[in-house]
Motif scaffolding. Structure first.
Motif, PDB file in Angstrom:
ATOM      1  N   MET A   1       0.907  -1.156  -0.047  1.00 45.11           N
ATOM      2  CA  MET A   1      -0.002   0.175  -0.030  1.00 45.11           C
ATOM      3  C   MET A   1       1.182   1.105   0.130  1.00 45.11           C
ATOM      4  O   MET A   1       0.909   1.976   0.920  1.00 45.11           O
ATOM      5  N   THR A   2       1.605   1.422  -1.057  1.00 48.13           N
ATOM      6  CA  THR A   2       2.382   2.584  -1.139  1.00 48.13           C
ATOM      7  C   THR A   2       1.606   3.697  -1.647  1.00 48.13           C
ATOM      8  O   THR A   2       0.731   3.807  -2.393  1.00 48.13           O
ATOM      9  N   LYS A   3       1.883   4.933  -0.924  1.00 50.78           N
ATOM     10  CA  LYS A   3       1.241   6.135  -1.423  1.00 50.78           C
ATOM     11  C   LYS A   3       2.033   6.986  -2.508  1.00 50.78           C
ATOM     12  O   LYS A   3       3.201   6.687  -2.668  1.00 50.78           O
ATOM     13  N   GLY A   4       1.247   7.756  -3.207  1.00 49.58           N
ATOM     14  CA  GLY A   4       1.997   8.744  -4.197  1.00 49.58           C
ATOM     15  C   GLY A   4       2.920   9.633  -3.422  1.00 49.58           C
ATOM     16  O   GLY A   4       3.057   9.537  -2.441  1.00 49.58           O
ATOM     17  N   PRO A   5       3.671  10.307  -4.176  1.00 50.48           N
ATOM     18  CA  PRO A   5       4.769  11.171  -3.914  1.00 50.48           C
ATOM     19  C   PRO A   5       3.872  12.307  -3.010  1.00 50.48           C
ATOM     20  O   PRO A   5       3.005  12.885  -3.538  1.00 50.48           O
ATOM     21  N   ARG A   6       4.661  12.643  -2.040  1.00 52.95           N
ATOM     22  CA  ARG A   6       4.437  13.772  -1.098  1.00 52.95           C
ATOM     23  C   ARG A   6       4.482  15.086  -1.366  1.00 52.95           C
ATOM     24  O   ARG A   6       5.956  15.230  -1.886  1.00 52.95           O
ATOM     25  N   LYS A   7       4.004  16.190  -1.125  1.00 53.76           N
ATOM     26  CA  LYS A   7       4.455  17.571  -1.451  1.00 53.76           C
ATOM     27  C   LYS A   7       5.384  18.014  -0.333  1.00 53.76           C
ATOM     28  O   LYS A   7       4.966  17.667   0.859  1.00 53.76           O
ATOM     29  N   PRO A   8       6.350  18.610  -0.657  1.00 49.58           N
ATOM     30  CA  PRO A   8       7.450  19.113   0.639  1.00 49.58           C
ATOM     31  C   PRO A   8       6.553  20.373   1.363  1.00 49.58           C
ATOM     32  O   PRO A   8       5.518  20.862   0.832  1.00 49.58           O
ATOM     33  N   GLN A   9       6.841  20.242   2.701  1.00 49.98           N
ATOM     34  CA  GLN A   9       6.098  21.135   3.586  1.00 49.98           C
ATOM     35  C   GLN A   9       6.269  22.472   3.124  1.00 49.98           C
ATOM     36  O   GLN A   9       5.273  23.433   3.316  1.00 49.98           O
ATOM     37  N   ALA A  10       7.375  22.877   2.491  1.00 47.35           N
ATOM     38  CA  ALA A  10       7.389  24.380   2.283  1.00 47.35           C
ATOM     39  C   ALA A  10       6.363  24.582   1.159  1.00 47.35           C
ATOM     40  O   ALA A  10       5.871  25.853   1.029  1.00 47.35           O
ATOM     41  N   GLU A  11       6.223  23.647   0.090  1.00 51.93           N
ATOM     42  CA  GLU A  11       4.843  24.072  -0.905  1.00 51.93           C
ATOM     43  C   GLU A  11       3.537  24.143  -0.115  1.00 51.93           C
ATOM     44  O   GLU A  11       2.812  25.292  -0.392  1.00 51.93           O
ATOM     45  N   THR A  12       3.264  23.446   0.551  1.00 54.26           N
ATOM     46  CA  THR A  12       1.947  23.233   1.724  1.00 54.26           C
ATOM     47  C   THR A  12       1.922  24.901   2.182  1.00 54.26           C
ATOM     48  O   THR A  12       0.995  25.390   2.294  1.00 54.26           O
ATOM     49  N   GLY A  13       3.095  25.116   3.029  1.00 55.42           N
ATOM     50  CA  GLY A  13       2.935  26.195   3.538  1.00 55.42           C
ATOM     51  C   GLY A  13       2.780  27.607   2.701  1.00 55.42           C
ATOM     52  O   GLY A  13       1.943  28.300   3.105  1.00 55.42           O
ATOM     53  N   ARG A  14       3.478  27.662   1.686  1.00 52.43           N
ATOM     54  CA  ARG A  14       3.371  28.587   0.609  1.00 52.43           C
ATOM     55  C   ARG A  14       1.836  28.796   0.232  1.00 52.43           C
ATOM     56  O   ARG A  14       1.412  29.617  -0.035  1.00 52.43           O
ATOM     57  N   GLU A  15       1.268  27.625  -0.171  1.00 52.96           N
ATOM     58  CA  GLU A  15       0.052  27.766  -0.650  1.00 52.96           C
ATOM     59  C   GLU A  15      -0.861  28.111   0.593  1.00 52.96           C
ATOM     60  O   GLU A  15      -1.958  28.830   0.053  1.00 52.96           O
ATOM     61  N   ALA A  16      -0.709  27.717   1.817  1.00 51.78           N
ATOM     62  CA  ALA A  16      -1.625  28.245   2.697  1.00 51.78           C
ATOM     63  C   ALA A  16      -1.547  29.650   3.015  1.00 51.78           C
ATOM     64  O   ALA A  16      -2.551  30.376   2.973  1.00 51.78           O
ATOM     65  N   ARG A  17      -0.324  30.338   2.711  1.00 53.79           N
ATOM     66  CA  ARG A  17      -0.132  31.859   2.994  1.00 53.79           C
ATOM     67  C   ARG A  17      -0.661  32.421   1.746  1.00 53.79           C
ATOM     68  O   ARG A  17      -1.389  33.658   1.835  1.00 53.79           O
ATOM     69  N   LEU A  18      -0.642  31.968   0.558  1.00 54.05           N
ATOM     70  CA  LEU A  18      -1.278  32.529  -0.879  1.00 54.05           C
ATOM     71  C   LEU A  18      -2.822  32.577  -0.548  1.00 54.05           C
ATOM     72  O   LEU A  18      -3.342  33.545  -0.975  1.00 54.05           O
ATOM     73  N   LYS A  19      -3.251  31.265   0.030  1.00 57.18           N
ATOM     74  CA  LYS A  19      -4.834  31.474   0.061  1.00 57.18           C
ATOM     75  C   LYS A  19      -5.225  32.385   1.149  1.00 57.18           C
ATOM     76  O   LYS A  19      -6.021  33.120   0.964  1.00 57.18           O
ATOM     77  N   ALA A  20      -4.486  32.652   2.116  1.00 59.10           N
ATOM     78  CA  ALA A  20      -4.898  33.402   3.395  1.00 59.10           C
ATOM     79  C   ALA A  20      -4.723  35.250   2.638  1.00 59.10           C
ATOM     80  O   ALA A  20      -5.409  35.647   3.019  1.00 59.10           O
ATOM     81  N   ALA A  21      -3.842  35.200   1.754  1.00 66.61           N
ATOM     82  CA  ALA A  21      -3.461  36.462   1.360  1.00 66.61           C
ATOM     83  C   ALA A  21      -4.562  36.787   0.373  1.00 66.61           C
ATOM     84  O   ALA A  21      -5.063  38.043   0.390  1.00 66.61           O
ATOM     85  N   LEU A  22      -5.149  35.702  -0.771  1.00 61.08           N
ATOM     86  CA  LEU A  22      -5.972  36.207  -1.366  1.00 61.08           C
ATOM     87  C   LEU A  22      -7.425  36.404  -0.798  1.00 61.08           C
ATOM     88  O   LEU A  22      -8.194  37.354  -1.225  1.00 61.08           O
ATOM     89  N   ARG A  23      -7.618  35.512   0.332  1.00 60.77           N
ATOM     90  CA  ARG A  23      -8.908  35.960   1.172  1.00 60.77           C
ATOM     91  C   ARG A  23      -9.116  37.280   1.857  1.00 60.77           C
ATOM     92  O   ARG A  23      -9.847  38.134   1.561  1.00 60.77           O
TER      93      ARG A  23
END
Length: 63
Positions: A1-23
């Motif tokens: 049961m292998t999972k697909g490649p994971r996103k690095p934490q930096a990208e996830t944090g960046r996306e969260a910051r961008l979403k917050a800035a857009l809101r």
């Protein structure tokens, strides 16, 4: 049961910051639009002078 490649934490944090800035930007733009809207309870003669700049003022200086 292998999972697909994971996103690095930096990208996830960046996306969260961008979403917050857009809101925040959207909320700010909505507030500006509401502030610029002409209230409906003003008499007609007061509504006409709302959008025109006064003598000696240019629209670029508004902020």
């Amino acid at each position: 049961m292998t999972k697909g490649p994971r996103k690095p934490q930096a990208e996830t944090g960046r996306e969260a910051r961008l979403k917050a800035a857009l809101r925040a930007n959207l909320a700010r733009r909505k507030a500006q639009g509401r502030a610029r809207a002409v209230p409906e309870d003003l008499p007609d003669d007061e509504q006409q002078g709302q959008g025109a700049p006064q003598a000696g003022q240019s629209p670029e200086n508004e902020e």
